[in-house]
Scaffold this motif. Structure first.
Motif, PDB file in Angstrom:
ATOM      1  N   UNK A 200       0.836  -1.203   0.000  1.00 34.87           N
ATOM      2  CA  UNK A 200       0.000   0.000   0.000  1.00 34.87           C
ATOM      3  C   UNK A 200       0.872   1.256   0.000  1.00 34.87           C
ATOM      4  N   UNK A 203       2.379   1.702  -3.487  1.00 32.97           N
ATOM      5  CA  UNK A 203       1.368   2.176  -4.453  1.00 32.97           C
ATOM      6  C   UNK A 203       1.106   3.665  -4.238  1.00 32.97           C
ATOM      7  N   UNK A 207       1.988   6.988  -6.644  1.00 30.50           N
ATOM      8  CA  UNK A 207       0.938   7.936  -6.998  1.00 30.50           C
ATOM      9  C   UNK A 207       1.369   9.370  -6.673  1.00 30.50           C
ATOM     10  N   UNK A 210       4.203  10.606  -8.972  1.00 27.83           N
ATOM     11  CA  UNK A 210       3.682  10.971 -10.302  1.00 27.83           C
ATOM     12  C   UNK A 210       3.004  12.331 -10.231  1.00 27.83           C
ATOM     13  N   UNK A 214       4.072  15.600 -12.309  1.00 32.25           N
ATOM     14  CA  UNK A 214       3.078  16.261 -13.157  1.00 32.25           C
ATOM     15  C   UNK A 214       3.020  17.752 -12.864  1.00 32.25           C
TER      16      UNK A 214
ATOM     17  N   UNK B  17     -11.910  -2.629   2.411  1.00 30.44           N
ATOM     18  CA  UNK B  17     -11.250  -1.354   2.729  1.00 30.44           C
ATOM     19  C   UNK B  17      -9.947  -1.200   1.937  1.00 30.44           C
ATOM     20  N   UNK B  18      -9.104  -2.236   2.008  1.00 34.25           N
ATOM     21  CA  UNK B  18      -7.822  -2.147   1.315  1.00 34.25           C
ATOM     22  C   UNK B  18      -7.991  -2.243  -0.196  1.00 34.25           C
ATOM     23  N   UNK B  21      -9.145   1.131  -1.403  1.00 34.30           N
ATOM     24  CA  UNK B  21      -8.036   2.073  -1.235  1.00 34.30           C
ATOM     25  C   UNK B  21      -7.000   1.895  -2.349  1.00 34.30           C
ATOM     26  N   UNK B  22      -6.617   0.642  -2.609  1.00 37.11           N
ATOM     27  CA  UNK B  22      -5.626   0.372  -3.666  1.00 37.11           C
ATOM     28  C   UNK B  22      -6.169   0.782  -5.034  1.00 37.11           C
ATOM     29  N   UNK B  25      -6.010   4.541  -5.430  1.00 39.30           N
ATOM     30  CA  UNK B  25      -4.621   4.983  -5.622  1.00 39.30           C
ATOM     31  C   UNK B  25      -4.136   4.659  -7.042  1.00 39.30           C
ATOM     32  N   UNK B  26      -4.436   3.440  -7.512  1.00 35.72           N
ATOM     33  CA  UNK B  26      -3.968   3.028  -8.844  1.00 35.72           C
ATOM     34  C   UNK B  26      -4.650   3.848  -9.929  1.00 35.72           C
ATOM     35  N   UNK B  28      -5.739   6.933  -9.619  1.00 33.11           N
ATOM     36  CA  UNK B  28      -5.096   8.256  -9.582  1.00 33.11           C
ATOM     37  C   UNK B  28      -3.764   8.225 -10.328  1.00 33.11           C
ATOM     38  N   UNK B  29      -2.959   7.174 -10.040  1.00 33.42           N
ATOM     39  CA  UNK B  29      -1.632   7.081 -10.680  1.00 33.42           C
ATOM     40  C   UNK B  29      -1.779   6.963 -12.183  1.00 33.42           C
ATOM     41  N   UNK B  32      -2.777  10.299 -13.703  1.00 32.96           N
ATOM     42  CA  UNK B  32      -1.644  11.247 -13.703  1.00 32.96           C
ATOM     43  C   UNK B  32      -0.614  10.866 -14.760  1.00 32.96           C
ATOM     44  N   UNK B  33      -0.378   9.572 -14.922  1.00 36.09           N
ATOM     45  CA  UNK B  33       0.592   9.130 -15.947  1.00 36.09           C
ATOM     46  C   UNK B  33       0.087   9.492 -17.336  1.00 36.09           C
ATOM     47  N   UNK B  35      -1.889  11.979 -18.060  1.00 37.32           N
ATOM     48  CA  UNK B  35      -1.719  13.429 -18.206  1.00 37.32           C
ATOM     49  C   UNK B  35      -0.266  13.769 -18.513  1.00 37.32           C
ATOM     50  N   UNK B  36       0.663  13.069 -17.859  1.00 41.31           N
ATOM     51  CA  UNK B  36       2.104  13.269 -18.115  1.00 41.31           C
ATOM     52  C   UNK B  36       2.439  12.965 -19.558  1.00 41.31           C
TER      53      UNK B  36
END
Lengths: 225, 42
Positions: A200, A203, A207, A210, A214, B17-18, B21-22, B25-26, B28-29, B32-33, B35-36
């Motif tokens: 976690x 990960x 995030x 990145x 950005x 929950x996890x 959450x994961x 997060x993934x 979002x990443x 963002x990638x 957008x990059x």
């Protein structure tokens, strides 16, 4: 270790832990099936508290070196520890409901002390994001993380010295009087919880990195115009 | 009181929950990638 390898290791260890919990570890003579929650609750609690202390050490490194990457690591470690703490409080309450007949017991030092630690760290993010200047933000957050990180073992020791009313103690010289099969299952569950924490954290770190990259690129692109 | 729903609830709750959450997060990443990459292409 690469992220995918870490995710695979976590999934494999969690699968082994689940198999051991439900197929290998014997039913507790006193608590019965509800004791199975213990293999989830206690490893997560240990990993949470270690995570809070590790975040303090990372914050100390940031203050000593001035390297912002340590501040980011400390921030992410506290964030993941907080998510773990929510799971610890939730599973603890569920276990308490089955074993004691109550969701929460206010005169039990173990429960209340963990709640205090959780609430203390809940203040970290509001404190951090109430400061606009990035350098000051990192510095103040680091001081908080170090102080709170030092409070965690003190708090743990204080609870150890206090008289326990109802909460069982697992981390003792006798290992909570567990037979070998339960100890093995507990050990594997602890490794699985630690790997899950690392996954976690990895990960979220990816995030956040990145997002930072950005923002920097956007700034450069704006400046170029 | 049967412990089965509580044990199932505890394990399912933690995994949800996890898991949530994961996945957040993934997502979002990945965004963002993307957008990059777009920024690089421009």
């Amino acid at each position: 270790m690469r992220t995918r390898a870490l995710i695979a290791a976590t999934a494999a260890t969690a699968a082994v832990a689940l198999a051991l919990i439900f197929l290998y570890a014997p039913l507790d003579a006193d608590q019965g099936l509800s004791q199975k929650i213990f293999y989830l609750h206690v490893p997560m609690a240990i990993v949470t508290l270690v995570g809070f202390m590790a975040a303090g050490a990372m914050a100390l490194r940031h203050l000593r070196t001035g390297d912002r990457s340590w501040d980011l690591r400390s921030y992410v470690t506290i964030h993941v520890s907080l998510v773990f703490a929510v799971a610890v409080l939730g599973t603890g309450s569920i276990w308490a409901r089955v074993s004691w007949g109550h969701w929460w017991v206010w005169n039990e030092p173990m429960l209340v002390s963990f709640l205090i630690v959780f609430l203390l760290y809940c203040c970290y993010q509001p404190l951090r994001f109430s400061i606009e200047d990035p350098d000051r933000q990192a510095r103040y957050a680091a001081v908080f993380a170090i102080t709170a990180g030092a409070f965690v073992p003190l708090n743990f020791l204080a609870v150890r010295l206090a008289e326990a009313y109802t909460h069982p103690r697992v981390l003792s010289a006798t290992g909570g009087h567990m037979p070998g099969s339960m100890r093995l299952t507990f050990g594997v569950a602890l490794v699985a919880a630690a790997l899950l924490f690392m996954t976690l954290r990895r990960v979220e770190l990816e995030s956040k990195r990145t997002a930072i990259e950005l923002r920097q690129r956007w700034r450069l692109a704006k400046a170029a115009r | 009181v049967s412990a089965v729903p509580y044990v199932v609830g505890a394990y399912a709750g933690v995994f949800c929950l996890f898991g949530i959450w994961v996945s957040i997060m993934m997502r979002h990443t990945r965004r963002r990638r993307r957008e990059l990459d777009e920024l690089e292409r421009r």
